[in-house]
Design a protein around this motif. Structure first.
Motif, PDB file in Angstrom:
ATOM      1  N   GLY A 244       0.595 -10.109   0.615  1.00 19.16           N
ATOM      2  CA  GLY A 244       1.937 -10.197  -0.111  1.00 19.16           C
ATOM      3  C   GLY A 244       3.014 -10.711   0.563  1.00 19.16           C
ATOM      4  O   GLY A 244       2.714 -11.319   1.609  1.00 19.16           O
ATOM      5  N   PRO A 245       4.091 -11.148  -0.233  1.00 19.14           N
ATOM      6  CA  PRO A 245       5.398 -11.527   0.403  1.00 19.14           C
ATOM      7  C   PRO A 245       5.900 -10.977   1.626  1.00 19.14           C
ATOM      8  O   PRO A 245       6.109  -9.790   1.864  1.00 19.14           O
ATOM      9  CB  PRO A 245       6.380 -11.334  -0.853  1.00 19.14           C
ATOM     10  CG  PRO A 245       6.047 -10.357  -1.483  1.00 19.14           C
ATOM     11  CD  PRO A 245       4.437 -10.232  -1.580  1.00 19.14           C
ATOM     12  N   GLN A 362       2.057 -19.806  -8.719  1.00 19.76           N
ATOM     13  CA  GLN A 362       2.549 -18.781  -7.970  1.00 19.76           C
ATOM     14  C   GLN A 362       2.707 -17.528  -8.760  1.00 19.76           C
ATOM     15  O   GLN A 362       2.516 -16.508  -8.151  1.00 19.76           O
ATOM     16  CB  GLN A 362       3.967 -19.407  -7.590  1.00 19.76           C
ATOM     17  CG  GLN A 362       3.823 -20.412  -6.346  1.00 19.76           C
ATOM     18  CD  GLN A 362       5.205 -21.157  -5.828  1.00 19.76           C
ATOM     19  OE1 GLN A 362       5.932 -21.126  -6.626  1.00 19.76           O
ATOM     20  NE2 GLN A 362       5.165 -21.435  -4.723  1.00 19.76           N
ATOM     21  N   GLN A 366       1.047 -13.622  -7.874  1.00 13.45           N
ATOM     22  CA  GLN A 366       1.947 -12.545  -7.736  1.00 13.45           C
ATOM     23  C   GLN A 366       1.576 -11.615  -8.561  1.00 13.45           C
ATOM     24  O   GLN A 366       1.267 -10.224  -8.178  1.00 13.45           O
ATOM     25  CB  GLN A 366       3.374 -12.775  -7.994  1.00 13.45           C
ATOM     26  CG  GLN A 366       3.964 -13.874  -6.869  1.00 13.45           C
ATOM     27  CD  GLN A 366       5.332 -14.324  -7.295  1.00 13.45           C
ATOM     28  OE1 GLN A 366       5.824 -13.958  -8.411  1.00 13.45           O
ATOM     29  NE2 GLN A 366       6.057 -15.009  -6.581  1.00 13.45           N
ATOM     30  N   GLN A 367       1.032 -11.670 -10.020  1.00 15.89           N
ATOM     31  CA  GLN A 367       0.467 -10.806 -10.820  1.00 15.89           C
ATOM     32  C   GLN A 367      -0.765 -10.351 -10.369  1.00 15.89           C
ATOM     33  O   GLN A 367      -1.095  -9.073 -10.710  1.00 15.89           O
ATOM     34  CB  GLN A 367       0.660 -11.389 -12.280  1.00 15.89           C
ATOM     35  CG  GLN A 367       1.866 -11.734 -13.149  1.00 15.89           C
ATOM     36  CD  GLN A 367       1.763 -12.535 -14.177  1.00 15.89           C
ATOM     37  OE1 GLN A 367       0.558 -12.964 -14.542  1.00 15.89           O
ATOM     38  NE2 GLN A 367       3.058 -13.142 -14.665  1.00 15.89           N
ATOM     39  N   ARG A 369      -1.925 -10.129  -7.346  1.00 16.65           N
ATOM     40  CA  ARG A 369      -1.705  -9.353  -6.341  1.00 16.65           C
ATOM     41  C   ARG A 369      -1.169  -7.941  -6.690  1.00 16.65           C
ATOM     42  O   ARG A 369      -1.676  -6.849  -6.034  1.00 16.65           O
ATOM     43  CB  ARG A 369      -0.609  -9.664  -5.194  1.00 16.65           C
ATOM     44  CG  ARG A 369      -1.151 -10.960  -4.441  1.00 16.65           C
ATOM     45  CD  ARG A 369       0.068 -11.486  -3.476  1.00 16.65           C
ATOM     46  NE  ARG A 369      -0.742 -12.592  -2.803  1.00 16.65           N
ATOM     47  CZ  ARG A 369       0.042 -13.414  -2.283  1.00 16.65           C
ATOM     48  NH1 ARG A 369       1.411 -13.690  -2.580  1.00 16.65           N
ATOM     49  NH2 ARG A 369      -0.182 -14.637  -1.496  1.00 16.65           N
TER      50      ARG A 369
END
Length: 474
Positions: A244-245, A362, A366-367, A369
């Protein structure tokens, strides 16, 4: 603690170990040694050897040279007493303890410790106590490992840096960007996309006095490992996967980073040092006799010039076509530079006809993850079994992989751009390393080497330009 001295004079070996040397100076094992020497003086024994394993865990299973030497000396009868700071300094594995017992019991080797007293391995009750201490030590280590893993899981979820040596491109806190190094990372990323080799980048940095975060010179493999780090794109890596970020700023935009990773992990990319290309056309020029795409490689000619062998290009498959490297490379370079120096040279630049939806890719990542995180939480809470998790997570993983492939192709650097934009293309060409020149050549031209008649040409030379067919790819 009071110790009963042995009934007969003995020869002792001191063993010291510390799992993690945070101070980096071996002070932990030094303090253990001092305490064990004090114990030896109290017992009245002679210390014949001191062995230590600094910054090595007994739990990890990694070889401990000092410990192995201790066992070898005991087997050879060089000592009959072992002195340690605590029993857990000797072993934290039941298997290691059993080996230690097998060595010590038949030789009546005594074990004395500073903190845990004596171990009597000559009796069943003494061995039972030793095994209980070993089980307790193993339990403590496993519980510590569980706590550490849980802590790292939580840190990964929050995007926190795990710590360690200073990452190149960041300050010692692992979060603050060191701009001069970040600029170098961006420079190297664009160079890789433009065809530069990792060895060329490392050599350039070393020549410029640029060092790693530990002060060492760069190797090509180190440059590659640094460029492949997810942290460059502001992504946390945990347990071998992207988690993740991150909480720190990125030094590369994610599409650029994924494009670099795609290039560096391409199976077709040559990474073995021994396979580093040394000539402009090796593996690029085509054999005009085979006419099926067979490339030419560099060989050493049997002919000599001034007593030295000279390199030739030869067909990779058969010995039916050879050509001296220097005249051929010079001719190809002359034609190439003449083309990029024309007024219409800008037409050579590649045009992106189908721009990549970076923002959409991107968002998909994110979704995906977020979906995988929620499924992992449900699995951990017992709300689904492993088979249900595999089925449910398959679609999210496939979506993430498609988006990552999309981003990996989002940034394409044209190796020809540097020549076209230069005021003096020849000077720019001379300033390129061989890997970039080869990338330009492969991008612009198809060079086919044809058979040529023997002997001198009418002008007096041996090179025949008509025996080289050049086709432009753009």
């Amino acid at each position: 603690m009071r110790f009963d001295p042995p009934t007969v004079p003995t020869r002792a070996i001191i063993y010291c170990r510390i799992s993690r040397d945070r101070e980096g100076a071996g002070l932990g094992v030094e303090r253990q040694r001092e305490d064990c020497e004090a114990l030896a003086a109290q017992l009245g024994v002679e210390v014949v050897a001191v062995y230590s394993d600094n910054d090595l865990s007994a739990y990890s299973g990694k070889p401990r040279p000092g410990y192995r030497q201790l066992l070898d000396d005991l087997r050879a009868g060089r000592a009959d007493t072992v002195l340690a700071w605590h029993t857990d300094r000797l072993h934290r594995s039941p298997a290691e303890l059993e080996e230690y017992i097998d060595v010590c019991q038949p030789r009546d080797v005594q074990t004395r410790t500073v903190k845990a007293g004596a171990l009597d391995l000559s009796t069943a009750s003494g061995r039972m106590i030793a095994r209980q201490l070993g089980v307790q030590a193993r339990y403590e280590v496993e519980r510590m490992v569980e706590r550490q893993r849980r802590t790292r899981d939580q840190m990964a979820q929050r995007g926190v840096w795990f710590g360690g040596r200073r990452p190149f491109g960041y300050e010692a806190d692992g979060v603050t960007v060191r701009e001069e190094e970040a600029a170098l990372i961006r420079e190297a990323a664009h160079a890789v996309l433009a065809g530069a080799s990792l060895r060329a980048i490392a050599a350039d940095w070393n020549q410029r006095g640029i060092r790693t975060s530990t002060g060492s010179e760069w190797e090509g493999a180190e440059v590659g490992a640094m460029l492949r780090r997810p942290r460059n794109a502001g992504i946390v890596r945990h347990r071998g996967e992207e988690a993740g970020p991150a909480s720190w700023p990125a030094v590369l935009e994610e599409p650029l980073w994924r494009s670099v990773v795609a290039v560096l992990t391409d199976p077709e990319r040559r990474t073995t040092p021994g396979n580093e290309r040394k000539y402009l056309g090796s593996g690029i020029y085509l054999c005009g006799v085979c006419a099926d795409g067979t490339t030419m490689r560099c060989t050493t000619s049997s002919a000599t010039s001034g007593g030295h062998r000279v390199p030739d290009y030869g067909c990779r498959r058969r010995k039916h076509l050879t050509r001296r490297t220097d005249p051929l490379d010079d001719y190809v370079t002359l034609i190439l530079l003449d083309r990029v120096a024309r007024l219409d040279a800008a037409d050579l630049l590649a045009v992106e006809e189908d721009p990549v939806d970076v923002a959409g890719a991107q968002a998909d990542i994110q979704q995906a993850r977020a979906t995988l995180d929620s499924l992992a939480a449900a699995l951990g809470a017992g709300e689904m079994d492993m088979q249900e998790w595999r089925v449910a997570s398959q679609a999210a993983r496939a979506r993430m992989e498609r988006a990552e492939r999309t981003l990996a192709g989002a940034v394409r650097a044209d190796p020809v751009a540097a020549l076209v934009a230069a005021e003096d293309p020849t000077e720019a060409w001379n300033g390129m390393d061989l890997s970039r020149r080869r990338a330009v050549l492969a991008s612009l031209m198809t060079v086919t080497v044809l058979p040529a008649p023997r002997g001198r040409r009418p002008g007096g030379g041996y090179f025949d330009p008509s025996a080289v067919r050049i086709e432009w790819k753009r």
